[in-house]
Design an enzyme around this catalytic site. Sequence first.
Site, PDB file in Angstrom:
ATOM      1  N   GLU A 136       0.653  -1.054   0.002  1.00 28.65           N
ATOM      2  CA  GLU A 136      -0.197   0.034  -0.108  1.00 28.65           C
ATOM      3  C   GLU A 136       0.937   1.251   0.057  1.00 28.65           C
ATOM      4  N   ARG A 175      -0.092   4.620   0.416  1.00 30.06           N
ATOM      5  CA  ARG A 175      -0.542   5.857   1.002  1.00 30.06           C
ATOM      6  C   ARG A 175       0.086   6.097   2.605  1.00 30.06           C
ATOM      7  N   GLY A 176       0.594   4.934   3.075  1.00 26.76           N
ATOM      8  CA  GLY A 176       0.964   4.975   4.350  1.00 26.76           C
ATOM      9  C   GLY A 176       0.034   4.719   5.473  1.00 26.76           C
ATOM     10  N   GLY A 196      -6.756   0.701   4.748  1.00 25.36           N
ATOM     11  CA  GLY A 196      -8.235   1.106   4.730  1.00 25.36           C
ATOM     12  C   GLY A 196      -8.821   1.537   3.265  1.00 25.36           C
ATOM     13  N   SER A 216     -10.212   3.144  -7.049  1.00 23.97           N
ATOM     14  CA  SER A 216     -10.378   4.111  -8.004  1.00 23.97           C
ATOM     15  C   SER A 216     -10.047   5.772  -7.765  1.00 23.97           C
ATOM     16  N   GLY A 233     -25.255  12.807  -7.738  1.00 22.40           N
ATOM     17  CA  GLY A 233     -24.989  11.273  -7.352  1.00 22.40           C
ATOM     18  C   GLY A 233     -24.884  11.166  -5.754  1.00 22.40           C
ATOM     19  N   GLU A 278     -24.578  13.183  -0.495  1.00 24.74           N
ATOM     20  CA  GLU A 278     -24.280  13.235   0.902  1.00 24.74           C
ATOM     21  C   GLU A 278     -23.312  14.291   1.306  1.00 24.74           C
ATOM     22  N   GLU A 307     -26.816  19.153 -12.313  1.00 20.85           N
ATOM     23  CA  GLU A 307     -26.816  17.788 -12.775  1.00 20.85           C
ATOM     24  C   GLU A 307     -26.963  17.597 -14.389  1.00 20.85           C
ATOM     25  N   HIS A 356     -42.792  -5.260  16.880  1.00 21.40           N
ATOM     26  CA  HIS A 356     -43.670  -4.254  16.915  1.00 21.40           C
ATOM     27  C   HIS A 356     -43.226  -3.175  18.144  1.00 21.40           C
TER      28      HIS A 356
HETATM   29  P1  FAD Z   1      -9.495   1.628  -2.592  1.00 17.55           P
HETATM   30  O1  FAD Z   1     -10.476   1.725  -1.346  1.00 17.55           O
HETATM   31  O2  FAD Z   1      -9.549   2.877  -3.491  1.00 17.55           O
HETATM   32  O3  FAD Z   1      -8.253   1.113  -2.262  1.00 17.55           O
HETATM   33  C1  FAD Z   1      -7.152   1.102  -3.145  1.00 17.55           C
HETATM   34  C2  FAD Z   1      -5.949   1.371  -2.393  1.00 17.55           C
HETATM   35  O4  FAD Z   1      -4.862   1.156  -3.445  1.00 17.55           O
HETATM   36  C3  FAD Z   1      -5.519   2.813  -2.087  1.00 17.55           C
HETATM   37  O5  FAD Z   1      -5.348   2.751  -0.701  1.00 17.55           O
HETATM   38  C4  FAD Z   1      -4.366   3.182  -2.982  1.00 17.55           C
HETATM   39  O6  FAD Z   1      -3.613   4.202  -2.142  1.00 17.55           O
HETATM   40  C5  FAD Z   1      -3.677   2.015  -3.368  1.00 17.55           C
HETATM   41  N1  FAD Z   1      -3.151   1.755  -4.515  1.00 17.55           N
HETATM   42  C6  FAD Z   1      -3.381   2.274  -5.779  1.00 17.55           C
HETATM   43  N2  FAD Z   1      -2.547   2.028  -6.485  1.00 17.55           N
HETATM   44  C7  FAD Z   1      -1.435   1.700  -5.764  1.00 17.55           C
HETATM   45  C8  FAD Z   1       0.005   1.106  -6.245  1.00 17.55           C
HETATM   46  N3  FAD Z   1       0.472   1.154  -7.503  1.00 17.55           N
HETATM   47  N4  FAD Z   1       0.803   0.577  -5.239  1.00 17.55           N
HETATM   48  C9  FAD Z   1       0.483   0.502  -3.916  1.00 17.55           C
HETATM   49  N5  FAD Z   1      -0.949   0.921  -3.487  1.00 17.55           N
HETATM   50  C10 FAD Z   1      -1.621   1.277  -4.580  1.00 17.55           C
HETATM   51  N6  FAD Z   1     -18.522   2.912  -0.542  1.00 17.55           N
HETATM   52  C11 FAD Z   1     -19.630   2.069   0.345  1.00 17.55           C
HETATM   53  O7  FAD Z   1     -19.804   1.148   0.406  1.00 17.55           O
HETATM   54  N7  FAD Z   1     -20.115   3.039   1.363  1.00 17.55           N
HETATM   55  C12 FAD Z   1     -19.969   4.404   1.589  1.00 17.55           C
HETATM   56  O8  FAD Z   1     -20.668   4.850   2.329  1.00 17.55           O
HETATM   57  C13 FAD Z   1     -19.103   5.072   0.456  1.00 17.55           C
HETATM   58  N8  FAD Z   1     -18.924   6.354   0.843  1.00 17.55           N
HETATM   59  C14 FAD Z   1     -17.694   7.151   0.130  1.00 17.55           C
HETATM   60  C15 FAD Z   1     -17.476   8.322   0.065  1.00 17.55           C
HETATM   61  C16 FAD Z   1     -16.714   9.116  -0.828  1.00 17.55           C
HETATM   62  C17 FAD Z   1     -16.554  10.214  -0.433  1.00 17.55           C
HETATM   63  C18 FAD Z   1     -15.984   8.231  -1.609  1.00 17.55           C
HETATM   64  C19 FAD Z   1     -15.014   8.859  -2.584  1.00 17.55           C
HETATM   65  C20 FAD Z   1     -16.100   6.688  -1.892  1.00 17.55           C
HETATM   66  C21 FAD Z   1     -17.213   6.046  -0.883  1.00 17.55           C
HETATM   67  N9  FAD Z   1     -17.646   4.988  -1.129  1.00 17.55           N
HETATM   68  C22 FAD Z   1     -18.390   4.391  -0.182  1.00 17.55           C
HETATM   69  C23 FAD Z   1     -16.893   3.926  -2.238  1.00 17.55           C
HETATM   70  C24 FAD Z   1     -15.697   3.297  -1.560  1.00 17.55           C
HETATM   71  O9  FAD Z   1     -14.842   3.956  -0.958  1.00 17.55           O
HETATM   72  C25 FAD Z   1     -14.879   2.262  -2.541  1.00 17.55           C
HETATM   73  O10 FAD Z   1     -15.756   1.489  -3.241  1.00 17.55           O
HETATM   74  C26 FAD Z   1     -13.936   1.387  -1.926  1.00 17.55           C
HETATM   75  O11 FAD Z   1     -13.090   2.115  -1.297  1.00 17.55           O
HETATM   76  C27 FAD Z   1     -13.325   0.598  -3.097  1.00 17.55           C
HETATM   77  O12 FAD Z   1     -12.215  -0.339  -2.431  1.00 17.55           O
HETATM   78  P2  FAD Z   1     -10.918  -0.718  -3.196  1.00 17.55           P
HETATM   79  O13 FAD Z   1     -10.145  -1.757  -2.222  1.00 17.55           O
HETATM   80  O14 FAD Z   1     -11.364  -1.460  -4.464  1.00 17.55           O
HETATM   81  O15 FAD Z   1     -10.249   0.630  -3.429  1.00 17.55           O
HETATM   82  P1  NAI Z   2     -22.146   8.867  -9.378  1.00 20.96           P
HETATM   83  O1  NAI Z   2     -21.944   7.975 -10.155  1.00 20.96           O
HETATM   84  O2  NAI Z   2     -22.945   8.411  -8.020  1.00 20.96           O
HETATM   85  O3  NAI Z   2     -22.710  10.201  -9.561  1.00 20.96           O
HETATM   86  C1  NAI Z   2     -22.356  11.104 -10.396  1.00 20.96           C
HETATM   87  C2  NAI Z   2     -23.245  12.158 -10.858  1.00 20.96           C
HETATM   88  O4  NAI Z   2     -22.923  13.092 -11.651  1.00 20.96           O
HETATM   89  C3  NAI Z   2     -24.405  11.474 -11.821  1.00 20.96           C
HETATM   90  O5  NAI Z   2     -25.806  11.731 -11.458  1.00 20.96           O
HETATM   91  C4  NAI Z   2     -24.127  11.752 -13.226  1.00 20.96           C
HETATM   92  O6  NAI Z   2     -25.173  11.927 -14.080  1.00 20.96           O
HETATM   93  C5  NAI Z   2     -23.390  13.214 -12.911  1.00 20.96           C
HETATM   94  N1  NAI Z   2     -22.738  13.836 -13.902  1.00 20.96           N
HETATM   95  C6  NAI Z   2     -21.773  13.255 -14.834  1.00 20.96           C
HETATM   96  N2  NAI Z   2     -21.258  14.013 -15.495  1.00 20.96           N
HETATM   97  C7  NAI Z   2     -21.761  15.250 -15.348  1.00 20.96           C
HETATM   98  C8  NAI Z   2     -21.586  16.547 -15.693  1.00 20.96           C
HETATM   99  N3  NAI Z   2     -20.610  16.771 -16.785  1.00 20.96           N
HETATM  100  N4  NAI Z   2     -22.220  17.585 -15.052  1.00 20.96           N
HETATM  101  C9  NAI Z   2     -23.092  17.387 -14.207  1.00 20.96           C
HETATM  102  N5  NAI Z   2     -23.321  16.136 -13.877  1.00 20.96           N
HETATM  103  C10 NAI Z   2     -22.653  15.122 -14.208  1.00 20.96           C
HETATM  104  O7  NAI Z   2     -20.630   9.193  -8.669  1.00 20.96           O
HETATM  105  P2  NAI Z   2     -20.137   9.941  -7.272  1.00 20.96           P
HETATM  106  O8  NAI Z   2     -21.217  10.700  -6.492  1.00 20.96           O
HETATM  107  O9  NAI Z   2     -18.934  10.790  -8.097  1.00 20.96           O
HETATM  108  O10 NAI Z   2     -19.567   8.719  -6.553  1.00 20.96           O
HETATM  109  C11 NAI Z   2     -18.709   7.993  -6.869  1.00 20.96           C
HETATM  110  C12 NAI Z   2     -18.606   6.514  -6.374  1.00 20.96           C
HETATM  111  O11 NAI Z   2     -18.501   6.465  -5.067  1.00 20.96           O
HETATM  112  C13 NAI Z   2     -20.125   6.039  -6.606  1.00 20.96           C
HETATM  113  O12 NAI Z   2     -19.922   4.866  -7.610  1.00 20.96           O
HETATM  114  C14 NAI Z   2     -20.668   5.638  -5.469  1.00 20.96           C
HETATM  115  O13 NAI Z   2     -21.000   4.166  -5.643  1.00 20.96           O
HETATM  116  C15 NAI Z   2     -19.343   5.480  -4.552  1.00 20.96           C
HETATM  117  N6  NAI Z   2     -20.139   6.329  -3.219  1.00 20.96           N
HETATM  118  C16 NAI Z   2     -20.700   5.339  -2.491  1.00 20.96           C
HETATM  119  C17 NAI Z   2     -21.420   6.087  -1.360  1.00 20.96           C
HETATM  120  C18 NAI Z   2     -22.304   5.275  -0.631  1.00 20.96           C
HETATM  121  O14 NAI Z   2     -22.580   4.142  -0.763  1.00 20.96           O
HETATM  122  N7  NAI Z   2     -23.189   5.743   0.463  1.00 20.96           N
HETATM  123  C19 NAI Z   2     -21.116   7.313  -0.767  1.00 20.96           C
HETATM  124  C20 NAI Z   2     -20.319   8.180  -1.693  1.00 20.96           C
HETATM  125  C21 NAI Z   2     -19.639   7.554  -2.965  1.00 20.96           C
END
Ligand code: FAD
Ligand code: NAI
Length: 468
Positions: free
Chosen positions: A34, A36-37, A40, A147, A184, A189, A205, A447
């Site tokens: 990993e 980022r140090g 998670g 991602s 989205g 949120e 949007e 209930h």
């Molecule tokens: P990541 O969590 O992105 O982990 C990948 C890791 O790989 C990172 O730590 C990165 O530093 C590391 N990495 C990348 N390239 C390299 C490399 N070459 N060498 C070493 N390390 C590397 N999902 C939910 O289910 N519920 C939520 O409430 C939710 N809220 C979210 C809120 C926000 C603001 C965001 C941005 C996302 C949210 N998500 C949520 C989405 C969720 O964070 C991701 O779906 C999830 O973290 C994906 O897990 P992953 O392990 O595939 O990738």
């Molecule tokens: P998202 O895919 O949920 O929403 C992106 C929104 O941006 C869509 O409504 C889309 O139509 C709109 N959009 C795209 N291009 C646009 C443009 N040029 N101008 C205006 N609107 C545009 O993506 P988001 O919110 O960035 O989240 C990314 C990922 O993170 C999601 O896939 C989600 O699953 C995950 N995530 C999950 C959470 C949870 O489970 N509670 C919380 C936060 C993120």
Amino acid sequence: MSEQFDVVIIGGGPAGYVAAIRSAQLGFKTACVEQRGALGGTCLNEGCIPSKALLHDSEVFEHISHEGREHGIIASGLKADYKAMQTRKKGVVENLTKGIEGLFKKNKVTYVIGHGIVMGKGEVAVKKEGGTPESIKAKHIIIATGSEVAKLPGVEVDGKRILTSREALELTEVPGSLVVIGAGVIGLELGSVFRRLGAQVTVVEFMDHITPGQDAEVSRQFQKILEKQGMQFKLASKVTGAKSSPKNVELTVEAKESGKTETLKADYVLVAVGRKAHTDKLGLTESGVAVDERGRIIVDDHFRTNVEGIYAIGDVIAGPMLAHKAEEDGVACVESIAGQKAHVDYNLVPGVIYTHPEVASVGKTEEKLKAEGVQYKVGKFPFLANSRARAMGQTDGFVKIIADANSDEVLGVHIIGPQAGTMIMEAALAMEFKASAEDIARTCHSHPDLHEAIKEAALAVAGRAIHI
Ligand code: FAD
Ligand code: NAI
């Protein structure tokens, strides 16, 4: 390091760290790289957890300040200490990431800090800051690099006034005004967090509705509720340019149909238009690992890429970009490597939006079933008719159950309402066991509870709800 491992995982997010722990449990000698140090991934460090900490605190604040009096809670001098909320959030994140390090130690997973590069079958190079790359040999390589934020042409993120979710979660002040691009999950949120704390929030949007992909009825109701809370929407609009100054941002927004443009001014802009697979400097091209047209690594049902011994899981492959889906991928991938019959059903990955009320769904929407030509029945029940919701004073929303018209098997459940995210798991479990709507309807529900609305919606599928 020239140690030989059975499994090496690149990425320590929910996909990677869970895969690493399960891999060690299965008896494989395992390493996790990993960069980022902290372990998670996006989820713990800059996603799920910090956003939920701020969502919780801002929700409590809003609840007491807006509805406290009605509930007999009179608080004088109530104010939100945003700095304290940020400090608490930081503590929660630190605790949890350290917890994973503890789990690695307990399970004897080797934690390697550095940037991993796939060197081809059986070898990963790890680059540490300022150092020369070290090689790790492993029989199986799992890519779990997650991602990153998708960019929006014409709107350059500067991290100061034009932000991604990463910087928005770290903001040191509550904006006076905030424009969110993208209605989205992230936009709604984080938009809710700052609106609750006093920001004027406008969401732009591209589509003519919010939360694309969500059940249309839920999406419409959700928008109405958010508008009632004070969030403003500009739908069917695209942002074509952004100019930031030290104090604010000017956005050019174009109406999709008429082409009419207008200027929006805000203290800050949050770009939340989706995320894309993170495969930067990973050595994919050199090692011949194939990706699809959206840059996601292509895998089969057992998470195998086209190169033998190389696998991929989590956000870096297709499927919902969710932490719990990533974890399931991780477990199934290493269990497959161990010769077990592992499988993840992406149709049954629940999705939750942690606003208030929450929005949660599992399975298919009416729109999807229509497109597939499936005959279905719908049962709906409003929280207004649920006694617990009435007692709580939280009656917005409904439960909607969609069942197969012939077999009665539940095909989709969509909830907008209080604690929808917790409640959806009853539906997910029922669907995992291929339950019919009648199975849910005949299950005794405690209930007075919110989940009685699920039972009633299941009864409504057969036209026999009791309380409406
Ligand atoms: P990541 O969590 O992105 O982990 C990948 C890791 O790989 C990172 O730590 C990165 O530093 C590391 N990495 C990348 N390239 C390299 C490399 N070459 N060498 C070493 N390390 C590397 N999902 C939910 O289910 N519920 C939520 O409430 C939710 N809220 C979210 C809120 C926000 C603001 C965001 C941005 C996302 C949210 N998500 C949520 C989405 C969720 O964070 C991701 O779906 C999830 O973290 C994906 O897990 P992953 O392990 O595939 O990738
Ligand atoms: P998202 O895919 O949920 O929403 C992106 C929104 O941006 C869509 O409504 C889309 O139509 C709109 N959009 C795209 N291009 C646009 C443009 N040029 N101008 C205006 N609107 C545009 O993506 P988001 O919110 O960035 O989240 C990314 C990922 O993170 C999601 O896939 C989600 O699953 C995950 N995530 C999950 C959470 C949870 O489970 N509670 C919380 C936060 C993120």
